[in-house]
Every structure is written in C-alpha cells, then in structure tokens.
Scaffold this motif. Structure first.
Motif, mmCIF file in Angstrom:
data_model
loop_
_atom_site.group_PDB
_atom_site.id
_atom_site.type_symbol
_atom_site.label_atom_id
_atom_site.label_comp_id
_atom_site.label_asym_id
_atom_site.label_seq_id
_atom_site.Cartn_x
_atom_site.Cartn_y
_atom_site.Cartn_z
ATOM 1 N N ALA A 218 0.830 -1.213 0.000
ATOM 2 C CA ALA A 218 0.000 0.000 0.000
ATOM 3 C C ALA A 218 0.856 1.252 0.000
ATOM 4 N N VAL A 219 1.946 1.235 0.751
ATOM 5 C CA VAL A 219 2.837 2.400 0.828
ATOM 6 C C VAL A 219 3.462 2.698 -0.536
ATOM 7 N N PHE A 223 2.681 5.993 -3.023
ATOM 8 C CA PHE A 223 3.748 6.874 -3.512
ATOM 9 C C PHE A 223 3.725 6.952 -5.039
ATOM 10 N N CYS A 224 3.457 5.820 -5.701
ATOM 11 C CA CYS A 224 3.335 5.843 -7.164
ATOM 12 C C CYS A 224 2.183 6.736 -7.601
ATOM 13 N N ALA A 243 6.704 13.227 1.401
ATOM 14 C CA ALA A 243 5.764 12.110 1.300
ATOM 15 C C ALA A 243 6.492 10.776 1.370
ATOM 16 N N GLY A 244 7.588 10.652 0.620
ATOM 17 C CA GLY A 244 8.334 9.400 0.612
ATOM 18 C C GLY A 244 8.895 9.050 1.981
ATOM 19 N N MET A 245 9.458 10.044 2.668
ATOM 20 C CA MET A 245 10.028 9.785 3.993
ATOM 21 C C MET A 245 8.921 9.467 4.999
ATOM 22 N N SER A 246 7.783 10.158 4.903
ATOM 23 C CA SER A 246 6.667 9.897 5.813
ATOM 24 C C SER A 246 6.116 8.489 5.620
ATOM 25 N N LEU A 247 5.975 8.065 4.378
ATOM 26 C CA LEU A 247 5.478 6.724 4.102
ATOM 27 C C LEU A 247 6.448 5.659 4.622
ATOM 28 N N ALA A 248 7.753 5.902 4.440
ATOM 29 C CA ALA A 248 8.746 4.948 4.941
ATOM 30 C C ALA A 248 8.680 4.830 6.462
ATOM 31 N N ALA A 266 10.949 -3.022 5.725
ATOM 32 C CA ALA A 266 10.579 -1.636 6.050
ATOM 33 C C ALA A 266 11.804 -0.829 6.469
ATOM 34 N N LEU A 267 12.703 -1.437 7.231
ATOM 35 C CA LEU A 267 13.931 -0.746 7.639
ATOM 36 C C LEU A 267 14.793 -0.434 6.427
ATOM 37 N N LYS A 268 14.905 -1.375 5.515
ATOM 38 C CA LYS A 268 15.721 -1.154 4.315
ATOM 39 C C LYS A 268 15.153 -0.020 3.468
#
Length: 441
Positions: A218-219, A223-224, A243-248, A266-268
């Motif tokens: 979903a994340v 983002f896509c 947005a990318g950092m928040s989703l990560a 998720a960590l990677k």
C-alpha cells in the motif's frame, strides 16, 4: 544456519541436557513452525504445488492441440465438469496435502482458463482488467476457506499485480494515471473506490500474521499515485521527499507485529530513503525544476496528513529501529524525527540548504551504523554488528566517490582508488571480526 534449523538444534540440546523435556521441546518447535509464513510447507508440498501447476499447463496444451475438433458447448461443458471435479477432489482430500495441494493449485488457476475459453469462443473483447478481477473473485472463496495458506498468497499476489498494472496504465476500469504527462484532469472518480477495494481485498486475503507486506504494498502504491496520478499528483521535490520519507516511517512504525524485534524490508526502505537524500549534495539551482510537474491540492493535503501521522507516531509509539531498551528507543525516535524534518530544507531550495540536507542524511546513517555496532556488541548480536558496519561502509564509499570522483581521470587514479577500497575492505572486515569475537567471549 537458518533460524528454524538453529532453533531445532538448540531445543534438542536443551532436551538432551534435561533443561526441558522432549515433549516440551516438541511443543515449542510445533508452535514456532506454525507461526511462520511457509513454515509448514515441506519439500514435498512445494513439489506438489508445482505438480498442480504442470497439470494445469498440460490440460491447456492438450485442449489447444485438439481445439478445432471440439464444439463450443462441449468446450464449456467440459471445462465446468473439470472445474467441479477439481474442487470436489480438493475438499475430499483436504487432509492429504500431497494430493490436495496440486488439486488446489489447479483449482485456483482454472477460473482464468475458463474466462479465456469463454472469451475466445464468443469472440469477446473489452477491459483488460475485468478478467483478472473476475478470476480473483472466483478464487477468493478458496483463499478464505482453505486450511492451507497457498491459495491466500496466490490470490493476494494476483490482486496486488492487478492493482499496480491497472492503476498505473490507462484504458481500463482501474486507471488512475494518464498517458499524457501534461494532463490536468485525472480518470473518473469511481476508479478510486474500486482501486482501494482491490487493495483492501489483497490485504484481507493475505494469510500472513504480519501487516508488513500488505502495508508495504500500500505504501509503495500510494507513492506511485502521488508521483503519477493527475488527481493527487505531487510535483515539487520538497513534497515528494516529505511524502516518501513519511510513508517509509509509517511502514516502519506500523508494519511490525508487537512481538517482532526486527524491521526487515521496512527498515531497508527507510535507509534507502535517507541514502537517496545524501545525493542532494550535487544539487544545482534549477536542476530539479520541471515544466510539466505540478502539485494538486488533494496531493498536497495527503502529503501533509502523511507527515502529521508519521511525526505523531514517532513521538508516541515505541520505535524498533534499533534493538535495545529506552535509550535505543529515544535514539530511534530522534533519527526518525530528523529524517522527517530535514525534508523542510527543500522548500525554497538553495544549494546551501540542499547540501545541508545531504550532510544531515549522512549523519543519520552514521549514527544509525554506530548505534547498531554498539548495540550489537552489547547484546551479543552478530547480525546487528554486520548491519551497522554495512551502513557505515556504504556511506563512506559513496561519499568518497562524491568528493574524489572528479579526480578519477587516469588509470593510475583508478588503481590508487582500487587499492584504497581494498585496504578499507580489509580494515572493515578485520574490525567486524574483532567485534564479533569479542561478543562471543
């Protein structure tokens, strides 16, 4: 040695030493195997699943070779009889995995064969997504009621593939992007609830006990959409990074079960997002500007909501970015919060602010690496030490190329650089082994 092999060896040793009884060791082993994603799948089960797939392919080839000799109604009737027979046999032999698994695999793939057969006989054409959604709908009961997770995984994977291919392409009932990058209007709004329904269906049918993989799918999909959908497009670099950092961070925070002590994929992804931010060292005025990229109001609102949710989660939820106690939790919170806040340096970007962002991202990676090395030494974790060393080494090598890469204009320079990397590899490996040996003592 894999986790399960090591666990079995340790349980057998504990039982032999009299620490626990053989019965207790067996119960612990059965419990640990039952919680694994494919733990109950033995080699024979994988072979059986492959057998089912090959039987399905064989049926297709046999029918194809005699296609012109069979009438339309005979084709449909034969398929329905085979479909019923496969389902009935699967249910009757449910307690015998060596027979039930290939039949279940065959049963899962038969709906798409039937849809293709019906479309070919009656010369049907239309939306390319509909047959796959129909296939998923026909296979969903099998995924829900089967005692084995195989059909659930297959159905969840099918829905995820349909979601990505449908929403990221135009001309179908799931389309959420336009072929024209200059498009100001998106696809029909009713596509959104349908796409979200497909995403929810994939998450609901996924049989794993952890939320990590469905949340990750979903994340990445969201983002896509922020990157490519005209309805919620986010074009500015600052909002995209935010947005990318928040989703990560959200994936890292909510993608783990309470009992998990490792972050995995998720960590990677979070480390990759921070690593990408280090390359803003090369930013030049106007290098990120684009005539066709634009921010939409919904896209901006979603981005700020994602940031608010991620920041609040960092503050009020325990973070397992680092293994350990309260001190590691505070360090993890600080690293995640800084990774979110440093994206604000890209609003009204200048070369100085972009370089400052890159420096902060490098510091985040360095602190993360050192914290893992120290934590691994304290907790006797070889894996944690290796992770810290890997992050610091990758960061150091990349920054070396950034700073001295322009000087690599001759063969001698490349040789010197290669020797320097070799010396670094030797020193890093020696230090890593020394730490691991100190942990084992």
């Amino acid at each position: 040695m894999s986790y399960y092999k090591k666990l079995k060896k340790d349980l057998d040793a504990a039982a032999a030493a009299g620490v626990i009884s053989a019965e207790q060791a067996g119960r612990v082993w059965d419990l640990s195997r039952s919680s694994g994603t494919f733990a109950n799948f033995r080699a024979a089960h994988w072979i059986a699943a492959a057998a089912g797939l090959f039987v399905a392919l064989g049926v297709i080839l046999v029918v194809a070779s005699n296609w012109d000799k069979i009438g339309p109604m005979a084709k449909i009737g034969a398929f329905l009889m085979l479909f019923y027979a496969a389902g009935d046999a699967t249910l009757r032999l449910e307690e015998k995995p060596s027979a039930a698994i290939p039949l279940e695999t065959l049963w899962f793939f038969m709906p798409v064969i039937g849809i293709g057969l019906y479309a070919q006989i009656f010369q049907l054409s239309g939306d390319p997504v509909k047959p796959y959604l129909a296939w998923a709908a026909l296979s969903a009961p099998l995924a829900v009621f089967s005692k084995r997770p195989l059909a659930g995984y297959l159905c969840a994977i099918l829905l995820t593939i349909v979601l990505y291919t449908g929403t990221l392409n135009s001309g179908n009932m799931l389309s959420l992007v336009s072929l024209s990058r200059y498009a100001k209007e998106g696809q029909p709004l009713w596509h959104w609830p349908l796409a979200l329904g497909v995403l929810g269906g994939a998450a609901a049918l996924y049989p794993g006990q952890r939320l990590g993989m469905p949340l990750g799918a979903a994340v990445v999909w969201l983002f896509c959409m922020l990157l490519g959908s005209a309805d919620i497009a986010v074009g500015s670099t600052a909002l995209l990074v935010l947005a990318g950092m928040s989703l990560a961070v959200l994936w890292l925070t909510y993608g783990l079960a309470p009992e998990d002590d490792k972050a995995g994929l998720a960590l990677k992804v979070w480390l990759a997002a921070v690593y990408v931010a280090t390359f803003f060292w090369h930013y030049r005025a106007g290098s990120l500007d684009s005539a066709w990229r634009h921010d939409t109001t919904p896209g901006a609102v979603i981005t700020w909501l994602l940031f608010a949710g991620a920041f609040i989660s960092v503050l009020f939820r325990p973070q397992r970015l680092l293994s350990g106690g309260k001190e590691e939790d505070y360090t993890a919170k600080a690293l995640l919060a800084v990774s979110l806040l440093c994206a604000f340096l890209l609003f009204d970007t200048t070369e100085s602010s972009a370089k400052l962002l890159a420096v902060i991202a490098n510091l985040i990676l360095a602190v993360f690496g050192v914290a893992n090395i120290l934590g691994g030494a304290r907790n006797s974790s070889e894996k944690q030490i290796n992770l810290g060393v890997a992050v610091i080494t990758l960061t150091a090598v990349t920054r070396f190329v950034d700073i001295f890469g322009s000087m690599l204009k001759s063969g001698v320079a490349f040789i010197i650089t290669g020797l320097a990397f070799g010396a670094l590899a030797w020193a890093v490996n020696k230090g890593r082994k020394a730490l691991i040996e100190s942990v084992k003592k």
